[in-house]
Design a protein around this motif. Structure first.
Motif, PDB file in Angstrom:
ATOM      1  N   PHE A  11     130.304  82.467 103.779  1.00 16.44           N
ATOM      2  CA  PHE A  11     130.002  81.984 104.795  1.00 16.44           C
ATOM      3  C   PHE A  11     129.274  82.703 105.800  1.00 16.44           C
ATOM      4  O   PHE A  11     128.070  82.015 106.448  1.00 16.44           O
ATOM      5  N   LEU A  12     129.657  83.955 106.139  1.00 15.59           N
ATOM      6  CA  LEU A  12     128.743  84.408 107.176  1.00 15.59           C
ATOM      7  C   LEU A  12     127.459  84.890 106.596  1.00 15.59           C
ATOM      8  O   LEU A  12     126.466  84.870 107.470  1.00 15.59           O
ATOM      9  N   PHE A  13     127.130  85.053 105.436  1.00 19.59           N
ATOM     10  CA  PHE A  13     125.801  85.392 104.956  1.00 19.59           C
ATOM     11  C   PHE A  13     125.056  84.225 104.966  1.00 19.59           C
ATOM     12  O   PHE A  13     123.755  84.289 105.391  1.00 19.59           O
ATOM     13  N   PHE A  14     125.627  82.959 104.675  1.00 21.54           N
ATOM     14  CA  PHE A  14     125.047  81.766 104.760  1.00 21.54           C
ATOM     15  C   PHE A  14     124.599  81.420 106.148  1.00 21.54           C
ATOM     16  O   PHE A  14     123.653  80.749 106.535  1.00 21.54           O
ATOM     17  N   LEU A  15     125.685  81.695 107.011  1.00 19.76           N
ATOM     18  CA  LEU A  15     125.503  81.459 108.521  1.00 19.76           C
ATOM     19  C   LEU A  15     124.299  82.316 109.226  1.00 19.76           C
ATOM     20  O   LEU A  15     123.236  81.593 109.983  1.00 19.76           O
ATOM     21  N   ILE A  16     124.091  83.720 108.483  1.00 23.18           N
ATOM     22  CA  ILE A  16     122.752  84.199 108.894  1.00 23.18           C
ATOM     23  C   ILE A  16     121.493  83.501 108.703  1.00 23.18           C
ATOM     24  O   ILE A  16     120.727  83.380 109.411  1.00 23.18           O
ATOM     25  N   GLY A  17     121.693  83.090 107.481  1.00 27.25           N
ATOM     26  CA  GLY A  17     120.306  82.614 106.896  1.00 27.25           C
ATOM     27  C   GLY A  17     120.029  81.064 107.540  1.00 27.25           C
ATOM     28  O   GLY A  17     118.815  81.041 108.077  1.00 27.25           O
ATOM     29  N   ALA A  18     121.020  80.440 108.150  1.00 27.65           N
ATOM     30  CA  ALA A  18     120.821  79.410 108.817  1.00 27.65           C
ATOM     31  C   ALA A  18     120.211  79.548 110.254  1.00 27.65           C
ATOM     32  O   ALA A  18     119.389  78.849 110.811  1.00 27.65           O
ATOM     33  N   LEU A  19     120.924  80.674 110.857  1.00 27.32           N
ATOM     34  CA  LEU A  19     120.497  81.125 112.120  1.00 27.32           C
ATOM     35  C   LEU A  19     118.955  81.499 112.274  1.00 27.32           C
ATOM     36  O   LEU A  19     118.338  81.726 113.137  1.00 27.32           O
ATOM     37  N   LEU A  20     118.569  82.163 111.200  1.00 27.99           N
ATOM     38  CA  LEU A  20     117.428  82.713 111.034  1.00 27.99           C
ATOM     39  C   LEU A  20     116.323  81.698 111.011  1.00 27.99           C
ATOM     40  O   LEU A  20     115.330  81.872 111.293  1.00 27.99           O
ATOM     41  N   TYR A  21     116.587  80.629 110.370  1.00 24.12           N
ATOM     42  CA  TYR A  21     115.962  79.340 110.328  1.00 24.12           C
ATOM     43  C   TYR A  21     115.570  78.876 111.733  1.00 24.12           C
ATOM     44  O   TYR A  21     114.446  78.522 111.966  1.00 24.12           O
ATOM     45  N   VAL A  22     116.533  78.767 112.484  1.00 26.78           N
ATOM     46  CA  VAL A  22     116.500  78.547 113.932  1.00 26.78           C
ATOM     47  C   VAL A  22     115.554  79.435 114.491  1.00 26.78           C
ATOM     48  O   VAL A  22     114.540  79.195 115.062  1.00 26.78           O
ATOM     49  N   HIS A  23     115.730  80.643 114.238  1.00 31.72           N
ATOM     50  CA  HIS A  23     114.962  81.854 114.903  1.00 31.72           C
ATOM     51  C   HIS A  23     113.444  81.968 114.653  1.00 31.72           C
ATOM     52  O   HIS A  23     112.646  82.051 115.509  1.00 31.72           O
ATOM     53  N   PHE A  24     113.167  81.564 113.411  1.00 29.28           N
ATOM     54  CA  PHE A  24     111.665  81.662 112.945  1.00 29.28           C
ATOM     55  C   PHE A  24     111.293  80.307 113.064  1.00 29.28           C
ATOM     56  O   PHE A  24     110.008  80.043 112.382  1.00 29.28           O
TER      57      PHE A  24
END
Length: 542
Positions: free
Chosen positions: A283-296
């Protein structure tokens, strides 16, 4: 070297030195092939548990999970919500079988249950699929070393493989376990730094969740009954539960850790670690990916597996790239050392000792184990080169490749545990039918006018496993008829054996008999229910 920075190099070099030191320290207790394959069998359960987690949560997860979530959102998490169900089945049914045998290879069970041909075939399938896994793991790390240091990717593959071969050949499984503990610590520290900065970045969490929901990236539970989509609830709870049961319960690399435990309780507790921690980690690894989607802002990347590295580089935190490089290297070396050790164990126990040198000395088997470790490392290098440049999430790609093999493997062990009438001849026919059926479904058969079927890869395990079971049962009946008694190495047969021979059914409060559910294991079902409830709530946020 100037671009990477002295501090970053110092962190990486310090990590490598500590890893080599652990391998050399562990080598002092390696005096036989058993020591090499199973260690001292006196390791603490928590270290074995961390090793189970670290072996599967490798660099593929560190790079691939965020890349996967960047493209597919949190829906991809459905593939990894099943760990409580997986561990429930493994520790209840399969683990007692293998632990009670006392053998270093799980494929020895298949010889007792069916015959030597089945043992050899399944061991070969494992070795073929595992060396592919090893190669992909090295490529995941090469993405990092090339990105942060500029070292050529092919040179990176050679360096990483050589380092892992060095301490694995010397220290055996005990070196693998203790380096896993170090490597897991570094990996999660690196991920924690990334997540902390994302949560405290310019976009507040509530706003990030709002943007993700608007983009359709927050839905973690896709209930569409669509067999062409990989990340759905039905694929995650159904097909991928079967997939992961094979990974954790019918895979030499994973089970070998439990076989190194000093008793059945420690073996089961080591697996319970993954049952309770696996979902949280992913969950934490996938949350990082989702938040990176917002960041970029959802900008597509040519190499998705570099997304987390590009973000880390942009933070310009002193030593962070060194920590991440060490984290990726540690995760890679953890999984790779475990892979090489299990490949060597299978090669020695299931082939060299079984067919070539049945009465050899401990010294001969130890040197054979080290020789096979070297052999598999060398074989993995050209396969790694073939993986270089593959697009998409490397975690998704590896899981897709692995799904071709798991149906036949899981069905074989399942039939061994719960089928009364299955025979070896029928089973071998069923295994062949499994691969043929799956090949026709995925690639079609032009001579017969059959086109490929559009079905997502998680369902390959169901297709292959179902074909194996159906053809095996039919062929066994046609060739040998029905059996009147349960085989000793089935679950019912084991229960009857324990009663008939008056064997102790429990050890320190843990069941030795396959099929008996221990009290702590029931908690996994409760935990799975909480996971489903949490994901249902999570996708309403924003």
């Amino acid at each position: 070297m100037a671009e990477f920075g002295l501090l970053n190099w110092a962190i990486v070099i310090a990590y490598l030195c500590i890893t080599v030191a652990i391998g050399l320290f562990a080598s002092r207790s390696v005096a036989s092939a058993s020591d090499f394959q199973l260690g001292s069998r006196n390791l603490p359960w928590w270290a074995l548990g961390v090793s189970v987690v670290a072996t599967y949560v490798s660099a593929l997860s560190f790079l691939g999970a965020p890349a996967w979530a960047y493209g597919s959102g949190m829906a991809a998490l459905a593939i990894h919500m099943n760990y409580p169900l997986v561990v429930f089945v493994v520790v209840t049914v399969l683990l007692p079988f293998f632990f009670n045998s006392g053998a270093p290879s799980i494929y020895e069970y298949l010889e007792h249950r069916f015959g030597v041909r089945t043992r050899s075939v399944l061991a070969l399938i494992f070795m073929f699929s595992q060396v592919i896994t090893s190669a992909s793991i090295v490529v995941a790390a090469s993405v990092v070393t090339t990105f942060v240091t500029g070292i050529d990717v092919h040179t990176s593959i050679l360096i990483i493989t050589a380092l892992v071969l060095g301490y694995t050949m010397v220290g055996g499984l005990e070196a693998v376990i203790w380096t896993d503990v170090l490597q897991a610590t570094i990996l999660f520290a690196g991920a924690g730094v990334i997540l902390w900065n994302l949560l405290h970045g310019p976009t507040p969490l509530d706003e990030a969740l709002h943007q993700l929901r608007a983009a359709g990236k927050l839905q973690a539970l896709n209930t569409a009954l669509d067999f062409t989509i990989a990340p759905t609830v039905w694929a995650g709870v159904g097909a991928m539960t079967l997939y992961h049961i094979t990974v954790y319960g019918a895979n030499q690399m994973m089970v070998q850790r439990a076989l190194a435990a000093k008793n059945i309780g420690d073996a089961k507790k080591s697996y319970l670690t993954m049952g309770y921690a696996g979902f949280v980690i992913y969950f934490l690894f996938f949350l990082i990916g989702a938040l990176l989607y917002v960041h970029f802002k959802g900008v597509p990347f040519k190499q998705p597996n570099e997304i987390i590295l590009i973000y880390a580089q942009s933070l310009q935190i002193p030593g962070l790239m060194g920590l991440l490089a060490a984290a990726i290297l540690s995760a890679t070396m953890s999984a790779l050392s475990a892979s090489f050790n299990s490949l060597a164990t299978t090669s020695v126990a299931d082939f060299y000792q079984r067919f070539y040198n049945r009465n050899g000395s401990d010294g001969q088997y130890l040197w054979a184990s080290r020789g096979f470790t070297l052999m598999w490392g060398v074989i993995s290098i050209p396969i790694s080169y073939a993986f270089v440049g593959s697009g998409g999430s490397i975690l998704e790609r590896l899981t897709e490749v692995g799904s071709f093999f798991v149906g036949a493997q899981l069905a074989t062990f399942g039939l061994g545990a719960y089928s009364k009438h299955t025979t070896e001849d029928g089973l071998l026919i069923g295994i062949a039918a499994s691969f043929v059926t799956l090949a026709i479904v995925v690639y079609g058969c032009p001579p017969l006018g059959l086109a490929p079927v559009n079905v997502a890869w998680p369902w390959y395990v169901v297709i292959g496993g179902s074909a194996n079971i159906a053809v095996t049962l039919l062929a066994s009946q046609m060739l040998h008829g029905s059996k009147s008694d349960w085989h000793e190495y089935t679950v019912p047969g084991q229960r009857l054996r324990f009663i008939r021979e008056g064997l102790p059914q429990m050890q320190d409060g843990w069941h030795l008999v396959p099929g008996r559910i221990d009290r702590p294991v029931w908690g996994l079902l409760v935990w799975f229910g909480l996971i489903v409830a949490f994901l249902a709530y999570f996708q309403t946020l924003g």
